[in-house]
Design a protein around this motif. Structure first.
Motif, PDB file in Angstrom:
ATOM      1  N   ALA A 191       0.821  -1.214   0.000  1.00  0.00           N
ATOM      2  CA  ALA A 191       0.000   0.000   0.000  1.00  0.00           C
ATOM      3  C   ALA A 191       0.854   1.263   0.000  1.00  0.00           C
ATOM      4  O   ALA A 191       0.392   2.329  -0.420  1.00  0.00           O
ATOM      5  CB  ALA A 191      -0.928   0.003   1.213  1.00  0.00           C
ATOM      6  N   LYS A 192       2.120   1.154   0.427  1.00  0.00           N
ATOM      7  CA  LYS A 192       3.005   2.315   0.479  1.00  0.00           C
ATOM      8  C   LYS A 192       3.815   2.496  -0.801  1.00  0.00           C
ATOM      9  O   LYS A 192       4.538   3.479  -0.941  1.00  0.00           O
ATOM     10  CB  LYS A 192       3.944   2.198   1.687  1.00  0.00           C
ATOM     11  CG  LYS A 192       3.187   2.261   3.000  1.00  0.00           C
ATOM     12  CD  LYS A 192       4.108   2.058   4.183  1.00  0.00           C
ATOM     13  CE  LYS A 192       3.298   2.029   5.479  1.00  0.00           C
ATOM     14  NZ  LYS A 192       4.140   1.671   6.626  1.00  0.00           N
ATOM     15  N   GLU A 193       3.701   1.535  -1.728  1.00  0.00           N
ATOM     16  CA  GLU A 193       4.373   1.682  -3.025  1.00  0.00           C
ATOM     17  C   GLU A 193       3.751   2.849  -3.783  1.00  0.00           C
ATOM     18  O   GLU A 193       2.607   3.245  -3.526  1.00  0.00           O
ATOM     19  CB  GLU A 193       4.239   0.399  -3.855  1.00  0.00           C
ATOM     20  CG  GLU A 193       5.168  -0.707  -3.455  1.00  0.00           C
ATOM     21  CD  GLU A 193       6.627  -0.434  -3.775  1.00  0.00           C
ATOM     22  OE1 GLU A 193       6.953   0.453  -4.589  1.00  0.00           O
ATOM     23  OE2 GLU A 193       7.468  -1.136  -3.190  1.00  0.00           O
ATOM     24  N   VAL A 194       4.484   3.396  -4.737  1.00  0.00           N
ATOM     25  CA  VAL A 194       3.980   4.503  -5.569  1.00  0.00           C
ATOM     26  C   VAL A 194       4.086   4.066  -7.026  1.00  0.00           C
ATOM     27  O   VAL A 194       5.194   3.996  -7.562  1.00  0.00           O
ATOM     28  CB  VAL A 194       4.787   5.791  -5.318  1.00  0.00           C
ATOM     29  CG1 VAL A 194       4.293   6.918  -6.211  1.00  0.00           C
ATOM     30  CG2 VAL A 194       4.739   6.190  -3.851  1.00  0.00           C
ATOM     31  N   VAL A 253      12.801   2.423   1.833  1.00  0.00           N
ATOM     32  CA  VAL A 253      13.301   1.078   1.570  1.00  0.00           C
ATOM     33  C   VAL A 253      12.315   0.400   0.632  1.00  0.00           C
ATOM     34  O   VAL A 253      11.102   0.503   0.822  1.00  0.00           O
ATOM     35  CB  VAL A 253      13.432   0.269   2.883  1.00  0.00           C
ATOM     36  CG1 VAL A 253      13.907  -1.151   2.592  1.00  0.00           C
ATOM     37  CG2 VAL A 253      14.369   0.973   3.854  1.00  0.00           C
ATOM     38  N   ASN A 254      12.840  -0.274  -0.372  1.00  0.00           N
ATOM     39  CA  ASN A 254      12.011  -0.951  -1.362  1.00  0.00           C
ATOM     40  C   ASN A 254      12.515  -2.375  -1.542  1.00  0.00           C
ATOM     41  O   ASN A 254      13.727  -2.586  -1.681  1.00  0.00           O
ATOM     42  CB  ASN A 254      12.124  -0.198  -2.698  1.00  0.00           C
ATOM     43  CG  ASN A 254      10.844  -0.174  -3.477  1.00  0.00           C
ATOM     44  OD1 ASN A 254       9.834  -0.706  -3.053  1.00  0.00           O
ATOM     45  ND2 ASN A 254      10.884   0.461  -4.626  1.00  0.00           N
ATOM     46  N   PRO A 302       8.084  10.992   0.977  1.00  0.00           N
ATOM     47  CA  PRO A 302       6.852  10.195   0.959  1.00  0.00           C
ATOM     48  C   PRO A 302       6.025  10.506  -0.293  1.00  0.00           C
ATOM     49  O   PRO A 302       5.841  11.657  -0.664  1.00  0.00           O
ATOM     50  CB  PRO A 302       6.124  10.641   2.231  1.00  0.00           C
ATOM     51  CG  PRO A 302       7.216  11.087   3.147  1.00  0.00           C
ATOM     52  CD  PRO A 302       8.251  11.717   2.239  1.00  0.00           C
ATOM     53  N   GLY A 303       5.580   9.434  -0.970  1.00  0.00           N
ATOM     54  CA  GLY A 303       4.758   9.593  -2.168  1.00  0.00           C
ATOM     55  C   GLY A 303       5.539   9.879  -3.437  1.00  0.00           C
ATOM     56  O   GLY A 303       4.953  10.030  -4.508  1.00  0.00           O
ATOM     57  N   ARG A 363       7.240  -1.285   0.256  1.00  0.00           N
ATOM     58  CA  ARG A 363       8.016  -0.065   0.473  1.00  0.00           C
ATOM     59  C   ARG A 363       7.677   0.503   1.843  1.00  0.00           C
ATOM     60  O   ARG A 363       6.564   0.347   2.334  1.00  0.00           O
ATOM     61  CB  ARG A 363       7.640   0.951  -0.614  1.00  0.00           C
ATOM     62  CG  ARG A 363       8.166   2.352  -0.378  1.00  0.00           C
ATOM     63  CD  ARG A 363       7.688   3.289  -1.473  1.00  0.00           C
ATOM     64  NE  ARG A 363       7.972   4.672  -1.148  1.00  0.00           N
ATOM     65  CZ  ARG A 363       8.184   5.623  -2.037  1.00  0.00           C
ATOM     66  NH1 ARG A 363       8.139   5.339  -3.325  1.00  0.00           N
ATOM     67  NH2 ARG A 363       8.414   6.851  -1.652  1.00  0.00           N
ATOM     68  N   GLY A 364       8.652   1.202   2.419  1.00  0.00           N
ATOM     69  CA  GLY A 364       8.428   1.900   3.674  1.00  0.00           C
ATOM     70  C   GLY A 364       9.375   3.076   3.790  1.00  0.00           C
ATOM     71  O   GLY A 364      10.559   2.975   3.486  1.00  0.00           O
TER      72      GLY A 364
END
Length: 149
Positions: free
Chosen positions: A40-43, A129-130, A88-89, A142-143
């Protein structure tokens, strides 16, 4: 005689305090950062069931970044993981490889000495981090790396 003993005690106290201040490492030199990874944090976000965590410590004196992390539930084997530049984003380029190919595994750990520019970006919240897989080549989980309060 009493005055000499008192004076000696004051001088000894200052000498000991000064020696301790210069000889012992400061805990303020260590910064702890954490990242909680998910699809959910991936872009853009994806529907991965994978999760992960990374804990890093940065020594401001030696400029050394050390990290430990783990992941689980990915769509397939991890093919690589990296620290990336990016707020972020926002997506960004690789700054430091964590692992790639056959060395990909969980848990993982490593360390690297940072440049002043890298340290400033990381401490300013502009690193993430990916973890990559074959199904999600651009990143499955990702975070954002954030300082621990």
């Amino acid at each position: 005689m009493r005055l000499s003993i008192r004076r000696f005690g004051v001088v000894a106290a200052f000498v000991c305090a000064g020696a301790f201040a210069f000889a012992s490492p400061s805990f303020a030199d260590m910064v702890t950062l954490n990242a909680s990874l998910s699809g959910a944090k991936e872009v853009p976000p994806n529907n991965s069931k994978g999760t992960g965590t990374v804990t890093a410590t940065y020594n401001t004196s030696s400029k050394k970044l050390s990290w430990k992390g783990s992941y689980s539930g990915l769509s397939g084997p991890a093919t690589a993981a990296h620290f990336h530049a990016g707020a972020p984003g926002k997506n960004g380029g690789v700054v430091i490889p964590i692992f790639a190919g056959k060395s990909a595994g969980s848990p993982f750990e490593g360390s690297k000495t940072l440049t002043a520019e890298q340290a400033n970006a990381m401490l300013g919240g502009d690193w993430y981090v990916n973890v990559h897989t074959a199904e999600h080549k651009a990143g499955e989980i990702r975070g954002q790396l954030e300082k621990t309060k």
